[in-house]
Design a protein around this motif. Structure first.
Motif, PDB file in Angstrom:
ATOM      1  N   TYR A 200     -43.113 -13.486 -17.331  1.00 51.31           N
ATOM      2  CA  TYR A 200     -42.469 -12.513 -16.447  1.00 51.31           C
ATOM      3  C   TYR A 200     -40.952 -12.518 -16.665  1.00 51.31           C
ATOM      4  N   ASN A 201     -40.331 -11.359 -16.540  1.00 45.65           N
ATOM      5  CA  ASN A 201     -38.874 -11.236 -16.662  1.00 45.65           C
ATOM      6  C   ASN A 201     -38.241 -11.403 -15.286  1.00 45.65           C
ATOM      7  N   TRP A 202     -37.843 -12.622 -14.968  1.00 47.48           N
ATOM      8  CA  TRP A 202     -37.361 -12.950 -13.632  1.00 47.48           C
ATOM      9  C   TRP A 202     -35.951 -12.423 -13.390  1.00 47.48           C
ATOM     10  N   THR A 203     -35.712 -12.026 -12.143  1.00 46.92           N
ATOM     11  CA  THR A 203     -34.354 -11.656 -11.730  1.00 46.92           C
ATOM     12  C   THR A 203     -33.904 -12.456 -10.511  1.00 46.92           C
ATOM     13  N   ASN A 204     -34.798 -13.265  -9.929  1.00 45.14           N
ATOM     14  CA  ASN A 204     -34.412 -14.087  -8.771  1.00 45.14           C
ATOM     15  C   ASN A 204     -34.021 -15.484  -9.250  1.00 45.14           C
ATOM     16  N   PHE A 205     -34.121 -16.489  -8.399  1.00 47.51           N
ATOM     17  CA  PHE A 205     -33.670 -17.839  -8.760  1.00 47.51           C
ATOM     18  C   PHE A 205     -34.440 -18.436  -9.938  1.00 47.51           C
ATOM     19  N   LEU A 206     -35.624 -17.907 -10.217  1.00 47.69           N
ATOM     20  CA  LEU A 206     -36.413 -18.416 -11.336  1.00 47.69           C
ATOM     21  C   LEU A 206     -35.918 -17.918 -12.693  1.00 47.69           C
ATOM     22  N   ARG A 207     -34.879 -17.097 -12.693  1.00 49.66           N
ATOM     23  CA  ARG A 207     -34.319 -16.662 -13.976  1.00 49.66           C
ATOM     24  C   ARG A 207     -33.535 -17.792 -14.661  1.00 49.66           C
ATOM     25  N   SER A 208     -33.206 -18.846 -13.937  1.00 43.45           N
ATOM     26  CA  SER A 208     -32.506 -19.993 -14.517  1.00 43.45           C
ATOM     27  C   SER A 208     -33.367 -20.638 -15.598  1.00 43.45           C
ATOM     28  N   ARG A 209     -32.829 -20.718 -16.811  1.00 39.50           N
ATOM     29  CA  ARG A 209     -33.594 -21.303 -17.912  1.00 39.50           C
ATOM     30  C   ARG A 209     -33.863 -22.782 -17.683  1.00 39.50           C
ATOM     31  N   LEU A 210     -32.902 -23.457 -17.092  1.00 40.23           N
ATOM     32  CA  LEU A 210     -33.105 -24.873 -16.816  1.00 40.23           C
ATOM     33  C   LEU A 210     -34.241 -25.075 -15.831  1.00 40.23           C
ATOM     34  N   LEU A 211     -34.268 -24.275 -14.754  1.00 29.96           N
ATOM     35  CA  LEU A 211     -35.338 -24.388 -13.766  1.00 29.96           C
ATOM     36  C   LEU A 211     -36.681 -24.009 -14.386  1.00 29.96           C
ATOM     37  N   GLN A 212     -36.702 -22.943 -15.208  1.00 26.65           N
ATOM     38  CA  GLN A 212     -37.930 -22.561 -15.894  1.00 26.65           C
ATOM     39  C   GLN A 212     -38.441 -23.700 -16.769  1.00 26.65           C
TER      40      GLN A 212
END
Length: 412
Positions: free
Chosen positions: A161-173
């Protein structure tokens, strides 16, 4: 409320059911005359409603009415969710992202809890069994096999999915991916691990191939995946043992006057043989035995087989296991009409994938579900019924909403 339902799916069936009830109440307060018009235009939803009615028809020629009524209660999602979600208000992209976030966050919290609990047990007892398979998720309603389905789909959503919320962080992903993938491997579902590697990861590679992704990230990810595969393949561990069990004793041999040892494969082969014998001996191909009689019929067949000097004593008894194949179980229950409905429900989405805007995510979901239903009678458990119907109805909402939007734009 859609987000809340998605969040609770991996956590607790009771909370999920309560969330669906609240969702239904919210829908009832917001519904208007457009419902009938929406339902009339969205013909794929009719199949689900007709499928539920077929279950109702099976109730009337079942001998065990109590079990048949329980089956109908389990399948209420077939009736409610197509109306509430499939024919409900349009799920726009921001709402879809919230729903996906709910499943990813809920799955991640479960994974962290199980891993921390297992580590705590290991620190106190030095035992390692709690890190694997059913013991890993013993505090939750779903067993390891069904839990693996949740984690598999959460992983697919996370990386596709192409995240735009807080999950867009690559580190968090990256952190969530490591936690969820490690959890999926420890859950030891052979099919879903292989499917994730062979289907979801190639879809992810196709997604990022058109983007500028740091080479170091790709190399570290590939190295990590290879390292996990090597650990599983070349060390003595329960995960490797589950793959080896397919190769060892894969032939079903029932010897008289000797206890029969079953592994996952031979147990399924035995139950499938009993089911086919029931279909032929009782002439059930056309109508099945009814919504509530499969378990009792299976029990009689296995006991009759055991009476022929076979020793099949198991705890729990073999008849407590369902047919471990939903397509075969449906034949037993509702005959060829039921199987036709089931096949239509399972395979129709493959023809509509490109119109949802998220073909990779829903391809991962529906391929896994179609294979999963071959090895598990998954519609016999509310843990799978809810997740499957819930996300399938979201799929149809996206499909029909997109089509209707395109029609309005072309007309304008």
């Amino acid at each position: 409320m859609l987000c809340v339902v998605a969040f609770f799916i991996p956590i607790a069936t009771n909370f999920t059911s309560l969330s669906i009830i609240i969702l239904a109440l919210c829908w009832a307060l917001q519904s208007d005359k457009s419902l009938i018009r929406q339902l009339a235009k969205r013909k794929a939803l009719w199949i689900w409603l007709a499928f539920f009615l077929l279950y109702v028809a099976g109730y009337f020629y079942s001998h065990d009415k109590n079990q048949a009524l329980f089956e109908l209660q389990t399948k209420l999602s077939f009736l409610l969710l197509p109306i509430i979600i499939g024919a409900g208000p349009e799920i726009k992209e921001n709402k879809l992202q919230n729903i996906f976030t709910g499943l990813v966050v809920g799955s991640s919290l479960c994974a962290v809890f199980c891993l921390v609990r297992s580590t705590y047990v290991w620190m106190n007892t030095k035992a390692t069994d709690q890190f694997f398979y059913h013991l890993l998720v013993k505090d939750f309603d779903a067993n390891a096999v069904y839990f693996s389905f949740y984690i598999y789909f959460a992983l697919a959503i996370l990386i596709l999915y192409n995240w735009t919320n807080f999950l867009r962080s690559r580190l968090l992903q990256f952190i969530l991916f490591v936690v969820l993938f490690a959890f999926l491997v420890l859950l030891s579902s052979k099919m879903l691990i292989v499917l994730f590697v062979l289907l979801v990861l190639p879809l992810f590679y196709r997604k990022i191939s058109t983007r500028q992704v740091p080479r170091g990230l790709l190399i570290s990810g590939a190295a990590g995946l290879i390292a996990v595969c090597c650990i599983v393949a070349f060390t003595h561990n329960p995960i490797r043992q589950r793959y080896e069990s397919i190769l060892e004793n894969s032939r079903l041999v029932l010897v008289q006057n000797q206890n029969q040892e079953f592994n996952n494969l031979t147990l399924r082969l035995f139950l499938w043989k009993m089911a086919i014998d029931d279909l032929n001996d009782n002439h059930l191909w056309l109508t099945g035995c009814g919504t509530g009689d499969v378990v009792e019929m299976q029990k009689k067949t296995i006991m009759a087989y055991n009476a022929k000097a076979h020793s099949l004593d198991k705890h729990p008894p073999l008849w407590n296991f369902n047919a471990h194949n939903m397509y075969l179980h449906m034949l037993l229950m509702l005959g060829i009409p039921g199987l036709i409905f089931l096949l239509t429900i399972v395979f129709l989405p493959f023809f509509l994938l490109k119109h949802t805007g998220h073909p990779g995510i829903f391809l991962s979901f529906h391929v896994a579900a179609a294979i999963f239903l071959f090895q598990e009678a998954a519609f016999q458990t509310s843990t799978f019924v809810i997740v499957y119907v819930f996300f399938t109805m979201i799929f149809y909402n996206l499909y029909y909403s997109g089509r209707e939007s395109n029609t309005i734009e072309s007309t304008a």
